[in-house]
Every structure is written in structure tokens, then in C-alpha cells.
Design a protein around this motif. Structure first.
Motif, PDB file in Angstrom:
ATOM      1  N   GLN A  74     -51.498  27.013 -14.156  1.00 32.03           N
ATOM      2  CA  GLN A  74     -50.754  27.909 -13.270  1.00 32.03           C
ATOM      3  C   GLN A  74     -51.320  29.317 -13.286  1.00 32.03           C
ATOM      4  O   GLN A  74     -51.247  30.020 -12.291  1.00 32.03           O
ATOM      5  N   GLY A  75     -51.883  29.741 -14.411  1.00 33.18           N
ATOM      6  CA  GLY A  75     -52.429  31.078 -14.520  1.00 33.18           C
ATOM      7  C   GLY A  75     -53.914  31.158 -14.191  1.00 33.18           C
ATOM      8  O   GLY A  75     -54.512  32.216 -14.308  1.00 33.18           O
ATOM      9  N   LEU A  76     -54.499  30.039 -13.784  1.00 36.17           N
ATOM     10  CA  LEU A  76     -55.927  29.999 -13.513  1.00 36.17           C
ATOM     11  C   LEU A  76     -56.252  30.750 -12.223  1.00 36.17           C
ATOM     12  O   LEU A  76     -55.697  30.455 -11.160  1.00 36.17           O
ATOM     13  N   ASP A  77     -57.142  31.693 -12.316  1.00 40.00           N
ATOM     14  CA  ASP A  77     -57.584  32.469 -11.168  1.00 40.00           C
ATOM     15  C   ASP A  77     -58.895  31.854 -10.662  1.00 40.00           C
ATOM     16  O   ASP A  77     -59.959  32.105 -11.227  1.00 40.00           O
ATOM     17  N   HIS A  78     -58.800  31.043  -9.624  1.00 45.75           N
ATOM     18  CA  HIS A  78     -59.974  30.344  -9.095  1.00 45.75           C
ATOM     19  C   HIS A  78     -61.064  31.328  -8.669  1.00 45.75           C
ATOM     20  O   HIS A  78     -62.255  31.079  -8.905  1.00 45.75           O
ATOM     21  N   ALA A  79     -60.681  32.436  -8.056  1.00 46.36           N
ATOM     22  CA  ALA A  79     -61.664  33.424  -7.607  1.00 46.36           C
ATOM     23  C   ALA A  79     -62.434  33.994  -8.797  1.00 46.36           C
ATOM     24  O   ALA A  79     -63.647  34.213  -8.718  1.00 46.36           O
ATOM     25  N   ARG A  80     -61.740  34.220  -9.894  1.00 42.57           N
ATOM     26  CA  ARG A  80     -62.401  34.754 -11.094  1.00 42.57           C
ATOM     27  C   ARG A  80     -63.361  33.718 -11.695  1.00 42.57           C
ATOM     28  O   ARG A  80     -64.456  34.055 -12.139  1.00 42.57           O
ATOM     29  N   VAL A  81     -62.942  32.445 -11.705  1.00 40.57           N
ATOM     30  CA  VAL A  81     -63.802  31.373 -12.216  1.00 40.57           C
ATOM     31  C   VAL A  81     -65.077  31.295 -11.371  1.00 40.57           C
ATOM     32  O   VAL A  81     -66.188  31.199 -11.904  1.00 40.57           O
ATOM     33  N   ILE A  82     -64.924  31.353 -10.074  1.00 39.36           N
ATOM     34  CA  ILE A  82     -66.091  31.295  -9.179  1.00 39.36           C
ATOM     35  C   ILE A  82     -66.960  32.532  -9.366  1.00 39.36           C
ATOM     36  O   ILE A  82     -68.194  32.421  -9.446  1.00 39.36           O
ATOM     37  N   ALA A  83     -66.357  33.702  -9.458  1.00 38.43           N
ATOM     38  CA  ALA A  83     -67.140  34.932  -9.648  1.00 38.43           C
ATOM     39  C   ALA A  83     -67.943  34.872 -10.943  1.00 38.43           C
ATOM     40  O   ALA A  83     -69.113  35.268 -10.978  1.00 38.43           O
ATOM     41  N   ARG A  84     -67.323  34.380 -12.008  1.00 36.13           N
ATOM     42  CA  ARG A  84     -68.016  34.266 -13.301  1.00 36.13           C
ATOM     43  C   ARG A  84     -69.162  33.260 -13.204  1.00 36.13           C
ATOM     44  O   ARG A  84     -70.238  33.465 -13.758  1.00 36.13           O
ATOM     45  N   THR A  85     -68.934  32.169 -12.500  1.00 35.91           N
ATOM     46  CA  THR A  85     -69.972  31.155 -12.327  1.00 35.91           C
ATOM     47  C   THR A  85     -71.109  31.699 -11.465  1.00 35.91           C
ATOM     48  O   THR A  85     -72.283  31.476 -11.770  1.00 35.91           O
ATOM     49  N   ARG A  86     -70.779  32.419 -10.426  1.00 31.15           N
ATOM     50  CA  ARG A  86     -71.813  33.046  -9.574  1.00 31.15           C
ATOM     51  C   ARG A  86     -72.653  34.040 -10.388  1.00 31.15           C
ATOM     52  O   ARG A  86     -73.869  34.119 -10.216  1.00 31.15           O
ATOM     53  N   LEU A  87     -71.998  34.791 -11.251  1.00 29.06           N
ATOM     54  CA  LEU A  87     -72.711  35.750 -12.096  1.00 29.06           C
ATOM     55  C   LEU A  87     -73.696  35.028 -13.003  1.00 29.06           C
ATOM     56  O   LEU A  87     -74.844  35.463 -13.158  1.00 29.06           O
ATOM     57  N   TRP A  88     -73.273  33.925 -13.616  1.00 30.43           N
ATOM     58  CA  TRP A  88     -74.162  33.111 -14.450  1.00 30.43           C
ATOM     59  C   TRP A  88     -75.334  32.585 -13.626  1.00 30.43           C
ATOM     60  O   TRP A  88     -76.489  32.661 -14.050  1.00 30.43           O
ATOM     61  N   LEU A  89     -75.030  32.078 -12.448  1.00 33.35           N
ATOM     62  CA  LEU A  89     -76.087  31.556 -11.583  1.00 33.35           C
ATOM     63  C   LEU A  89     -77.086  32.660 -11.228  1.00 33.35           C
ATOM     64  O   LEU A  89     -78.297  32.469 -11.320  1.00 33.35           O
ATOM     65  N   GLU A  90     -76.556  33.815 -10.878  1.00 32.80           N
ATOM     66  CA  GLU A  90     -77.401  34.935 -10.476  1.00 32.80           C
ATOM     67  C   GLU A  90     -78.227  35.497 -11.635  1.00 32.80           C
ATOM     68  O   GLU A  90     -79.437  35.687 -11.508  1.00 32.80           O
ATOM     69  N   ARG A  91     -77.597  35.765 -12.761  1.00 32.33           N
ATOM     70  CA  ARG A  91     -78.278  36.440 -13.869  1.00 32.33           C
ATOM     71  C   ARG A  91     -79.090  35.498 -14.751  1.00 32.33           C
ATOM     72  O   ARG A  91     -80.163  35.877 -15.224  1.00 32.33           O
ATOM     73  N   ALA A  92     -78.581  34.304 -15.008  1.00 34.25           N
ATOM     74  CA  ALA A  92     -79.272  33.391 -15.923  1.00 34.25           C
ATOM     75  C   ALA A  92     -80.149  32.404 -15.169  1.00 34.25           C
ATOM     76  O   ALA A  92     -81.367  32.406 -15.327  1.00 34.25           O
ATOM     77  N   VAL A  93     -79.548  31.592 -14.330  1.00 33.05           N
ATOM     78  CA  VAL A  93     -80.301  30.520 -13.670  1.00 33.05           C
ATOM     79  C   VAL A  93     -81.374  31.083 -12.749  1.00 33.05           C
ATOM     80  O   VAL A  93     -82.544  30.715 -12.837  1.00 33.05           O
ATOM     81  N   VAL A  94     -80.984  32.007 -11.864  1.00 33.59           N
ATOM     82  CA  VAL A  94     -81.951  32.612 -10.939  1.00 33.59           C
ATOM     83  C   VAL A  94     -82.671  33.776 -11.622  1.00 33.59           C
ATOM     84  O   VAL A  94     -83.897  33.864 -11.575  1.00 33.59           O
ATOM     85  N   GLY A  95     -81.914  34.641 -12.267  1.00 32.97           N
ATOM     86  CA  GLY A  95     -82.497  35.853 -12.861  1.00 32.97           C
ATOM     87  C   GLY A  95     -83.550  35.578 -13.923  1.00 32.97           C
ATOM     88  O   GLY A  95     -84.569  36.274 -13.976  1.00 32.97           O
TER      89      GLY A  95
END
Length: 187
Positions: free
Chosen positions: A4-25
Motif C-alpha cells: 500500500q505504501g509502495l510508490d511506483h514512480a519512485r521505484v521506476i525512477a530508481r531503476t531508471r537511475l541504475w540503468l542510466e548510471r550503471a548499465v549505460v553509464g
């Protein structure tokens, strides 16, 4: 964190950051930059804690990816932040997920890759930086199109070198360097 307290937008933002900085970066996957830049990555968050339900969502995401034009969506990240806190439980689920691909008639069409905040390769120590090639902020299944993988491999003939290069990159980066990226799991 509860469903109930899960913020889907925050989960996606954190995953995008990982993708951007680690996987792509860090260029851990030389094929990711293009689909990320073209915004062809779909993010799906499963906020529950039931594996049967999660596998049903996986089946839906597989069908959706297959049905959508690759120019619109080339890949999907199915993120389960609440379901598999322990890596061994996540790892034990993977054969069932692979079976779902086969049962959906998509073996040879779509494939899965797996990422987890506590990922440990069978032959590695838990603190080996090599494990970070498959560490993400949350338990994640990566749904990939086989055609896209084949095209990427054809365009990048040294695919066998990627794994070794990634390990060298992450070992040189070290834990402090990884933490400085601020893209891993939240404390």
C-alpha cells in the motif's frame, strides 16, 4: 515498505537511475544505450508479494512485449521490489519464469535476464564486485526480444569480451565507486 505504501514512480525512477548510471553509464551492456536513448524501455512494477500473481504479471508482460511494435517498446523491466528480498528465493523462481516463457510459446522469441540487489554468481564470494554486473536496486526480470539481441550481437562482434570487461570495470570501480553512483538499493 508495504504494497500500500509502495510508490511506483519512485521505484521506476530508481531503476531508471541504475540503468542510466550503471548499465549505460559504465557501458555494462553496450546494447542498452540505444534503447534507453530512444525511450524503448518499458517499466512494469509488481507491488505485491505473491509469486503466483507475479508470474501471471510476467505472462502479461511477455504477451504485451510481443504484441507491441519494437520501435515503440524494445524491452521490458519487470520490477518486484517487495517480493524477493532474499536472492536465493529470487534465484529459485527463475526456472518457473523461464517455464512461463516456454508455456507462452515465446521461447526463441523473448528471453529473460535477471537482476537482484543481492545477486551473487555461483562461483563468487558475496562481496566480489563481479556480482554487481547483475545487481539492481530491486529484484528485476529483463524481458528481451531475441531479434534485438541477435542484431546487437551481430553489430558488436566481441560479445564474448563483455563479461570480462564488465568484471574488470567493476573491480576497478570498487565498492566506494559503485556507492558514489547512488544507483544501488536504498538502505
Amino acid at each position: 515498505m508495504s504494497a500500500q505504501g509502495l510508490d511506483h514512480a519512485r521505484v521506476i525512477a530508481r531503476t531508471r537511475l541504475w540503468l542510466e548510471r550503471a548499465v549505460v553509464g559504465l557501458n555494462l551492456c553496450p546494447f542498452a544505450k540505444s534503447v534507453y536513448a530512444k525511450e524503448q524501455v518499458h517499466y512494469a512494477v509488481y507491488g505485491g508479494g505473491d509469486e503466483t500473481e507475479f508470474l501471471a504479471i510476467l505472462r502479461e508482460q511477455l504477451a504485451d512485449l510481443q504484441a507491441v511494435d519494437p520501435q515503440q517498446r524494445d524491452t521490458t523491466l519487470l520490477i518486484a521490489p517487495l517480493l524477493y528480498p532474499e536472492f536465493l528465493d529470487f534465484n529459485a523462481m527463475l526456472p518457473r519464469a523461464q517455464r512461463m516463457v516456454r508455456k507462452s510459446g515465446l521461447d526463441g522469441v523473448l528471453q529473460l535476464a535477471s537482476f537482484h540487489p543481492g545477486y551473487v554468481f555461483a562461483d563468487a564470494q558475496a562481496d566480489d564486485m563481479a556480482n554487481y554486473t547483475n545487481r539492481a536496486p530491486y529484484p528485476t526480470l529483463h524481458l528481451l526480444r531475441e531479434d534485438s539481441v541477435s542484431r546487437a550481437v551481430a553489430a558488436y562482434p566481441q560479445t564474448q569480451d563483455i563479461y570480462g570487461r564488465n568484471i574488470a570495470t567493476l573491480r576497478a570501480l570498487g565498492l566506494a565507486g559503485w556507492q558514489a553512483l547512488e544507483c544501488g538499493p536504498l538502505p
